[in-house]
Design an enzyme around this catalytic site. Structure first.
Site: not given
Lengths: 195, 279
Positions: A22, A49, A142
């Site tokens: 991310s 992401h 996540d």
């Protein structure tokens, strides 16, 4: 740091490389994509992401610099070796079975779609112990649970050292869950993937 | 947003097929052709939301009709957006509408329309192209609850905000809110855009051809089906299209089977827009 024989052996034995990243992970992912050999003999799946209307900028950039065949995942794509697959924005990527992807537009997980958890979790179901999974820098949680599941199945799990990551939250969440076999700096992760 | 834990240990493929058989026998809904990975995720989600063990889930599905309605709503994913994947609408505008404009009447089927966002996106697109008055859009879904929402055409401002960006990328003039009346925290689609639309129940798995269309759009629906079921539904679509009618699947879903690739011409390979050819 010298990489242990255990980690190197397990990396060599794995058929699938899962990379989840991310915020702050782009640089290492790009460098990795550029460096992987065309005949790596593994499937590479990248979940990163990003904003939903970012279109295919990442695919374009990565694709131009990759020696492996690279594509953005389309529903029911067949999973092949020596290919880098990128999870599309605004969809979850599920591993349907060891040979096929499925996409899904259901709710975001940790505000993320694609969610690293979703792909890692289904990869654990489909591939069991055959993966090397690496969770990189990011500003949420996540991927931690999915990574833990992969670890429980016997796959090799690696987390970027939080002190080395631009955003430490994602690595920290995974370490907190005891999802990591190894904690490595970006440099060591890169080094391992060249071996 | 609720955190969806996806720990699914314990729910095996034997459980899945047991449940699929049970639902089929009692409720007449056949989930056997669903993608296993996403179906399982949906089940795990329901079990977590309702704090159910597998045994409880079966018990409720057998004995509680209201629960089945809830189950159906949760299992069939109803996440949708207006102008989702904006480049798809751009492609429709540039490559399909000019062709459709030559028809006397344009009948469109939005299959798996959920809460109606796609139907109204199409209505706006047709309006901007000056084609709305000779068009009719059928929105169908297997889920009666979402169709009620679709008919209302009222969306929360929170949702509308996320659709505005999509609209801008689609290249249409003005802004999305030009097509809505906004009151307090809700946005209602203009009444004229609701004219020439009809929402009704249709089950892609068990129901048949119900009309002949110039354009069928079905996006983010195929992804929940396995390859075999996808082909069965492709056949339904093929038979529901007029000669040279368009099938639009969007950027993430492609026609894969050779037999169907021969029966469609690819109009846009990125957005997976096809035109019916052959007999």
């Amino acid at each position: 740091m010298e990489l242990s024989t255990d980690i190197v052996e397990r990396w060599h034995q794995s058929d699938v490389l899962l990379l989840g990243g991310s915020a702050g992970s782009f640089k290492l992912l790009f460098r990795t994509v550029k460096s992987l050999a065309a005949n790596l003999g593994k499937t590479v799946i990248i979940i990163i992401h990003r904003k939903k209307n970012y279109f295919s900028e990442i695919e374009k950039l990565f694709g131009q610099h990759s020696r492996m065949y690279l594509r953005e995942i389309c529903d029911k794509d067949v999973i092949k070796k020596n290919t880098i697959y990128i999870a599309p924005a605004n969809y979850h990527t599920l591993i349907e079975n060891e040979k096929q992807f499925s996409l899904d537009v259901s709710e975001s997980v940790w505000y993320s779609k694609p969610s690293i958890d979703v792909t890692f979790d289904t990869a654990a179901e489909a591939f069991g112990n055959r993966c090397t999974a690496i969770l990189l820098s990011g500003a949420n949680q996540d991927g931690a649970e999915g990574l833990l599941k992969l670890r429980k199945k016997g796959s090799l799990t690696i987390v970027q050292d939080p002190s080395d990551a631009e955003m430490a939250d994602m690595p920290n969440a995974a370490i907190h869950l005891k999802a990591a076999d190894y904690i490595l700096t970006a440099e060591d992760i890169f080094k391992l993937l060249q071996l | 947003m609720m955190k969806q834990s996806i720990e699914a240990d314990g729910l095996t493929s034997i459980h899945l097929s047991e449940l699929i058989n049970l639902v089929k026998k009692i409720h007449g809904f056949d989930f056997s052709g669903y993608s296993k990975a996403s179906f399982k995720r949906r089940l795990v989600r329901i079990m977590q939301l309702k704090k159910l063990e597998f045994y409880d889930l079966k018990h409720l599905l057998i004995n509680d009709h209201d629960f089945f309605q809830y189950f159906l709503e949760e299992v069939t994913v109803n996440v949708t957006e207006m102008f989702r994947d904006p480049l798809y609408y751009k492609a429709l505008n540039a490559q399909v509408l000019p062709y459709l404009s030559t028809f006397q009447h344009i009948k469109i089927w939005s299959a798996g329309c959920s809460t109606g966002e796609e139907v109204y996106s199409l209505a706006i697109l047709l309006q901007e192209a000056g084609l709305r008055k000779k068009s009719f859009i059928y929105g169908t879904d297997v889920n009666t609850q979402v169709l009620k929402e679709a008919k209302k055409g009222i969306y929360s401002l929170r949702k509308i905000k996320s659709y505005i960006e999509n609209y801008q990328y689609s290249g249409l003039p003005g802004t999305l809110t030009d097509h809505f009346t906004i009151l307090y925290d809700a946005a209602t689609i203009h009444a004229e855009l609701k004219q020439n639309t009809l929402f009704s129940v249709h089950n892609l798995i068990s129901d048949q051809v119900f009309n002949e269309f110039q354009l069928i759009t079905c996006r983010n629906v195929f992804i929940y089906f396995d390859s075999e079921l996808q082909e069965k539904i492709l056949d339904l679509f093929y038979r529901s299209l007029c000669p040279l009618g368009f099938l639009c699947l969007g950027s993430k879903e492609a026609i894969r089977s050779d037999s169907f690739r021969k029966r469609f011409k690819t109009v846009n390979s990125k957005e997976n827009i096809y035109q019916k050819i052959g007999a």
